[in-house]
Design a protein around this motif. Sequence first.
Motif, PDB file in Angstrom:
ATOM      1  N   ASP A  60      59.367  36.334 -14.551  1.00 28.90           N
ATOM      2  CA  ASP A  60      58.202  35.715 -14.898  1.00 28.90           C
ATOM      3  C   ASP A  60      58.748  35.075 -16.118  1.00 28.90           C
ATOM      4  O   ASP A  60      59.093  35.534 -17.300  1.00 28.90           O
ATOM      5  CB  ASP A  60      57.067  36.645 -15.265  1.00 28.90           C
ATOM      6  CG  ASP A  60      55.809  35.838 -16.008  1.00 28.90           C
ATOM      7  OD1 ASP A  60      56.116  34.858 -16.514  1.00 28.90           O
ATOM      8  OD2 ASP A  60      54.686  36.365 -15.819  1.00 28.90           O
ATOM      9  N   ILE A  61      58.989  33.631 -16.198  1.00 25.07           N
ATOM     10  CA  ILE A  61      59.798  32.928 -17.023  1.00 25.07           C
ATOM     11  C   ILE A  61      58.957  32.990 -18.335  1.00 25.07           C
ATOM     12  O   ILE A  61      59.918  32.930 -19.368  1.00 25.07           O
ATOM     13  CB  ILE A  61      59.969  31.537 -16.526  1.00 25.07           C
ATOM     14  CG1 ILE A  61      61.342  30.695 -17.472  1.00 25.07           C
ATOM     15  CG2 ILE A  61      58.573  30.623 -16.646  1.00 25.07           C
ATOM     16  CD1 ILE A  61      62.339  31.390 -17.399  1.00 25.07           C
ATOM     17  N   ALA A  62      57.887  33.069 -18.664  1.00 29.62           N
ATOM     18  CA  ALA A  62      57.300  33.037 -19.884  1.00 29.62           C
ATOM     19  C   ALA A  62      57.532  34.535 -20.445  1.00 29.62           C
ATOM     20  O   ALA A  62      57.925  34.481 -21.580  1.00 29.62           O
ATOM     21  CB  ALA A  62      55.739  33.035 -19.722  1.00 29.62           C
ATOM     22  N   ALA A  63      57.521  35.421 -19.937  1.00 31.59           N
ATOM     23  CA  ALA A  63      57.896  36.838 -20.193  1.00 31.59           C
ATOM     24  C   ALA A  63      59.422  36.961 -20.690  1.00 31.59           C
ATOM     25  O   ALA A  63      59.777  37.366 -21.538  1.00 31.59           O
ATOM     26  CB  ALA A  63      57.262  37.865 -19.307  1.00 31.59           C
ATOM     27  N   LEU A  64      60.383  36.328 -19.595  1.00 29.64           N
ATOM     28  CA  LEU A  64      61.643  36.415 -20.138  1.00 29.64           C
ATOM     29  C   LEU A  64      61.792  35.730 -21.273  1.00 29.64           C
ATOM     30  O   LEU A  64      62.769  36.362 -22.141  1.00 29.64           O
ATOM     31  CB  LEU A  64      62.437  35.749 -18.778  1.00 29.64           C
ATOM     32  CG  LEU A  64      63.893  35.679 -18.945  1.00 29.64           C
ATOM     33  CD1 LEU A  64      64.329  36.793 -18.815  1.00 29.64           C
ATOM     34  CD2 LEU A  64      64.307  34.616 -17.705  1.00 29.64           C
ATOM     35  N   LEU A  65      61.326  34.658 -21.549  1.00 27.51           N
ATOM     36  CA  LEU A  65      61.534  33.738 -22.820  1.00 27.51           C
ATOM     37  C   LEU A  65      60.864  34.621 -23.966  1.00 27.51           C
ATOM     38  O   LEU A  65      61.614  34.634 -25.169  1.00 27.51           O
ATOM     39  CB  LEU A  65      60.990  32.287 -22.770  1.00 27.51           C
ATOM     40  CG  LEU A  65      61.842  31.304 -21.651  1.00 27.51           C
ATOM     41  CD1 LEU A  65      60.900  30.207 -21.616  1.00 27.51           C
ATOM     42  CD2 LEU A  65      63.095  31.233 -21.913  1.00 27.51           C
ATOM     43  N   GLY A  66      59.851  35.192 -23.807  1.00 27.89           N
ATOM     44  CA  GLY A  66      59.342  35.814 -24.796  1.00 27.89           C
ATOM     45  C   GLY A  66      60.060  36.950 -25.338  1.00 27.89           C
ATOM     46  O   GLY A  66      59.953  37.503 -26.540  1.00 27.89           O
TER      47      GLY A  66
ATOM     48  N   VAL B 144      55.440  31.755 -27.999  1.00 28.42           N
ATOM     49  CA  VAL B 144      55.762  31.752 -26.649  1.00 28.42           C
ATOM     50  C   VAL B 144      54.371  31.836 -25.966  1.00 28.42           C
ATOM     51  O   VAL B 144      54.015  32.896 -25.970  1.00 28.42           O
ATOM     52  CB  VAL B 144      56.760  32.502 -25.982  1.00 28.42           C
ATOM     53  CG1 VAL B 144      57.289  32.093 -24.494  1.00 28.42           C
ATOM     54  CG2 VAL B 144      58.268  32.306 -26.923  1.00 28.42           C
ATOM     55  N   SER B 145      53.926  30.891 -25.304  1.00 23.32           N
ATOM     56  CA  SER B 145      52.647  31.049 -24.507  1.00 23.32           C
ATOM     57  C   SER B 145      52.818  30.275 -23.009  1.00 23.32           C
ATOM     58  O   SER B 145      53.693  29.541 -22.909  1.00 23.32           O
ATOM     59  CB  SER B 145      51.357  30.350 -25.200  1.00 23.32           C
ATOM     60  OG  SER B 145      51.691  28.885 -25.521  1.00 23.32           O
ATOM     61  N   GLY B 146      51.691  30.374 -22.342  1.00 21.30           N
ATOM     62  CA  GLY B 146      51.840  29.691 -20.972  1.00 21.30           C
ATOM     63  C   GLY B 146      51.285  30.716 -19.806  1.00 21.30           C
ATOM     64  O   GLY B 146      51.082  31.834 -20.086  1.00 21.30           O
ATOM     65  N   GLU B 147      51.264  30.260 -18.739  1.00 18.29           N
ATOM     66  CA  GLU B 147      50.953  30.948 -17.612  1.00 18.29           C
ATOM     67  C   GLU B 147      51.881  31.805 -17.039  1.00 18.29           C
ATOM     68  O   GLU B 147      53.149  31.275 -17.336  1.00 18.29           O
ATOM     69  CB  GLU B 147      50.303  30.170 -16.482  1.00 18.29           C
ATOM     70  CG  GLU B 147      51.175  28.965 -16.051  1.00 18.29           C
ATOM     71  CD  GLU B 147      50.629  27.979 -14.986  1.00 18.29           C
ATOM     72  OE1 GLU B 147      50.124  28.389 -14.239  1.00 18.29           O
ATOM     73  OE2 GLU B 147      50.175  26.673 -15.589  1.00 18.29           O
ATOM     74  N   SER B 148      51.337  32.564 -16.251  1.00 17.26           N
ATOM     75  CA  SER B 148      52.593  33.616 -15.661  1.00 17.26           C
ATOM     76  C   SER B 148      53.201  32.603 -14.496  1.00 17.26           C
ATOM     77  O   SER B 148      52.638  32.299 -13.810  1.00 17.26           O
ATOM     78  CB  SER B 148      51.969  34.915 -14.915  1.00 17.26           C
ATOM     79  OG  SER B 148      52.937  35.586 -14.335  1.00 17.26           O
ATOM     80  N   LEU B 149      54.506  32.395 -14.325  1.00 18.63           N
ATOM     81  CA  LEU B 149      55.046  31.462 -13.736  1.00 18.63           C
ATOM     82  C   LEU B 149      56.508  32.160 -13.346  1.00 18.63           C
ATOM     83  O   LEU B 149      57.464  32.491 -13.953  1.00 18.63           O
ATOM     84  CB  LEU B 149      55.682  30.337 -14.261  1.00 18.63           C
ATOM     85  CG  LEU B 149      55.927  29.167 -13.510  1.00 18.63           C
ATOM     86  CD1 LEU B 149      55.091  28.780 -12.266  1.00 18.63           C
ATOM     87  CD2 LEU B 149      56.502  27.894 -14.444  1.00 18.63           C
ATOM     88  N   LYS B 150      56.387  32.491 -12.012  1.00 14.54           N
ATOM     89  CA  LYS B 150      57.881  33.126 -11.302  1.00 14.54           C
ATOM     90  C   LYS B 150      58.893  32.298 -10.792  1.00 14.54           C
ATOM     91  O   LYS B 150      58.343  31.312 -10.234  1.00 14.54           O
ATOM     92  CB  LYS B 150      57.312  34.224 -10.116  1.00 14.54           C
ATOM     93  CG  LYS B 150      56.239  35.028 -10.531  1.00 14.54           C
ATOM     94  CD  LYS B 150      56.987  36.413 -11.394  1.00 14.54           C
ATOM     95  CE  LYS B 150      56.165  37.409 -11.686  1.00 14.54           C
ATOM     96  NZ  LYS B 150      55.710  38.131 -10.334  1.00 14.54           N
ATOM     97  N   VAL B 151      60.069  32.514 -11.136  1.00 15.90           N
ATOM     98  CA  VAL B 151      61.202  31.643 -10.736  1.00 15.90           C
ATOM     99  C   VAL B 151      61.971  32.535 -10.163  1.00 15.90           C
ATOM    100  O   VAL B 151      62.354  33.610 -10.428  1.00 15.90           O
ATOM    101  CB  VAL B 151      61.736  30.796 -11.931  1.00 15.90           C
ATOM    102  CG1 VAL B 151      60.893  29.881 -12.487  1.00 15.90           C
ATOM    103  CG2 VAL B 151      62.221  31.682 -12.915  1.00 15.90           C
TER     104      VAL B 151
END
Length: 329
Positions: free
Chosen positions: A195-201, A221-228
């Motif tokens: 989850d890129i948002a959680a990773l960056l957070g 850091v905000s935004g929707e859960s986005l899996k990469v």
Amino acid sequence: MRRWATAQHGPVQEAGITLGVVAVAFGLRYELEGALPPGFPYLTFFPAVILTSFFAGTRAGVGAAVLCGLASWYFFINPVGSWALNGASLLALLFYCFIVATDIVLIHLMREALRKLDAEKQTSDALAVQNKLMFHELQHRVSNNLQVVASLLKMQRRQLEDEAARAALDTASARLQVMAGIQRQLHNPKRQEADIAALLGGLLPEVIGGFALEPAPELRVSGESLKVSGDQATPIGLIVVELVSNALEHATQAGAALAITVTVRREGAEARIVVRDNGPGLPPDFQPERSRSLGLRVALQFTDQLGGRLEFASDRGTVATLSFPLAEG
């Protein structure tokens, strides 16, 4: 059913199963006597041999074949109640022997094949568990080694007085922290995505803390859960860290408190990560591709690797937008 077919039985169990099945088959055949036309002495005995061979094994199947053959010979083949042989009875017995022998051989081969498959499956499962543990340990060690190198760079930084050298070590340490954090997130072989948002957070506070600015920059850091995918996570993390590091360097030069926001969102088949700061903004003649900054050139190369775009603008500070296509699946 498969578990019963491949189960191992002791001699007592085999004997009990054999006698029980033969008794049931004999009882059914005896009850059907008179209700059937002549010529069906083995009607219930063939299934008895097949079932015994399948569930109790080849040895029990041979025993059931012998007992069923003797019972059918004495009780249901003319002359009934006698062991006498004539041409017709001999032919009937030879037919019986051929059929049950074929059944027993085929069932024996099938049971052996099932046992081999079970053995191979157990071996494959054991290897899969071993590989999983080795993969987990490898990723864990890689993450730890990257953390050690980053710590060594931070220690070396304290011994330097040259600001350019200190900044270079800060950037290198931050990049190593990014890769170590991504390794921690992806070390589970069942989860090769992040989850890129959680990773960056989780990564960016370490980057900001490494610069030791006063007052401390504000990060959101905000935004929707986005899996990469795992292949995308590392370059994405390094690009965003480079953008945040540039913002921190500008804040140091400007001597002002800094607020950095990182927004993650999805737009159709693309992901978009926007890094915004309230720093001094970009020079009027700024062109990313002509920049002499090694970090920015690396970020542009990683952007090309992602098949994306990295765009810059000034809007009460600097706005950097990373866009890239999401991996399918």
